[in-house]
Design an enzyme around this catalytic site. Sequence first.
Site, PDB file in Angstrom:
ATOM      1  N   HIS A   1      43.979  23.374  55.025  1.00  0.00           N
ATOM      2  CA  HIS A   1      42.723  23.079  54.338  1.00  0.00           C
ATOM      3  C   HIS A   1      41.627  23.950  54.951  1.00  0.00           C
ATOM      4  CE1 HIS A   1      43.948  19.110  52.517  1.00  0.00           C
ATOM      5  NE2 HIS A   1      44.819  19.155  53.496  1.00  0.00           N
TER       6      HIS A   1
ATOM      7  N   HIS B   1      50.290  23.683  54.174  1.00  0.00           N
ATOM      8  CA  HIS B   1      48.998  24.180  53.689  1.00  0.00           C
ATOM      9  C   HIS B   1      47.940  24.001  54.764  1.00  0.00           C
ATOM     10  CE1 HIS B   1      49.602  20.012  52.398  1.00  0.00           C
ATOM     11  NE2 HIS B   1      48.323  19.822  52.655  1.00  0.00           N
TER      12      HIS B   1
HETATM   13  P1  5GP Z   1      47.445  16.821  52.503  1.00  0.00           P
HETATM   14  O1  5GP Z   1      47.061  15.385  52.237  1.00  0.00           O
HETATM   15  O2  5GP Z   1      48.937  17.017  52.304  1.00  0.00           O
HETATM   16  O3  5GP Z   1      46.952  17.397  53.789  1.00  0.00           O
HETATM   17  O4  5GP Z   1      46.695  17.674  51.381  1.00  0.00           O
HETATM   18  C1  5GP Z   1      47.118  17.795  50.079  1.00  0.00           C
HETATM   19  C2  5GP Z   1      45.928  18.279  49.285  1.00  0.00           C
HETATM   20  O5  5GP Z   1      46.406  18.794  48.053  1.00  0.00           O
HETATM   21  C3  5GP Z   1      44.923  17.183  48.936  1.00  0.00           C
HETATM   22  O6  5GP Z   1      43.648  17.539  49.477  1.00  0.00           O
HETATM   23  C4  5GP Z   1      44.932  17.128  47.423  1.00  0.00           C
HETATM   24  O7  5GP Z   1      43.658  16.932  46.882  1.00  0.00           O
HETATM   25  C5  5GP Z   1      45.502  18.484  47.037  1.00  0.00           C
HETATM   26  N1  5GP Z   1      46.271  18.478  45.822  1.00  0.00           N
HETATM   27  C6  5GP Z   1      47.245  17.591  45.479  1.00  0.00           C
HETATM   28  N2  5GP Z   1      47.780  17.930  44.283  1.00  0.00           N
HETATM   29  C7  5GP Z   1      47.133  19.051  43.885  1.00  0.00           C
HETATM   30  C8  5GP Z   1      47.243  19.871  42.716  1.00  0.00           C
HETATM   31  O8  5GP Z   1      48.058  19.643  41.807  1.00  0.00           O
HETATM   32  N3  5GP Z   1      46.425  20.952  42.633  1.00  0.00           N
HETATM   33  C9  5GP Z   1      45.519  21.238  43.626  1.00  0.00           C
HETATM   34  N4  5GP Z   1      44.762  22.327  43.451  1.00  0.00           N
HETATM   35  N5  5GP Z   1      45.386  20.491  44.731  1.00  0.00           N
HETATM   36  C10 5GP Z   1      46.180  19.408  44.860  1.00  0.00           C
END
Ligand code: 5GP
Length: 139
Positions: free
Chosen positions: A103, A101
């Site tokens: 951001h 993903h």
């Molecule tokens: P990472 O830490 O892997 O870069 O980002 C994961 C992101 O996914 C986090 O910013 C977190 O808030 C978001 N996230 C985690 N679970 C969910 C979910 O069930 N729905 C949504 N919309 N975002 C999520």
Amino acid sequence: MADPDCIFCKIVAGELPATIVDEDERTIAFMDIAPATRGHALVIPRRHARDLLEIGAEDLQAAILGAQRLAGRARERLAADGVDLLNACGAAAWQTVFHFHIHVIPRYEGDPLRLPWTPGAGGGADDIAAAAAALHAGS
Ligand code: 5GP
Ligand code: ZN
């Protein structure tokens, strides 16, 4: 193709709710559930890929173009002053959801976000040169 244990695959499949703000053949974008700033969204490929090192070139291209669309809308419609794109690849790099993903984080003058690194902490001129030699495409 989908990983049965992956929450983002479940969002793609419509099995978990998400507030979708953009989609095309290869990607969807939805609001982050715990936003860093107003308008924080995530762009993901529909096809499961763990991270930056695993995603295919066409999905990666589609995802970055999706991020560009959202960045433009953040500027125009949310009056963001800037936008940060962030991709975490690996747990050591803060990745917590192992479906690629990007951001898209709108930035606003005076918002509370801070640079996550100390400039220069990665070494001096010798370290830079040694790392460059290792990274160079020709080595
Ligand atoms: P990472 O830490 O892997 O870069 O980002 C994961 C992101 O996914 C986090 O910013 C977190 O808030 C978001 N996230 C985690 N679970 C969910 C979910 O069930 N729905 C949504 N919309 N975002 C999520
Ligand atoms: Zn997935």
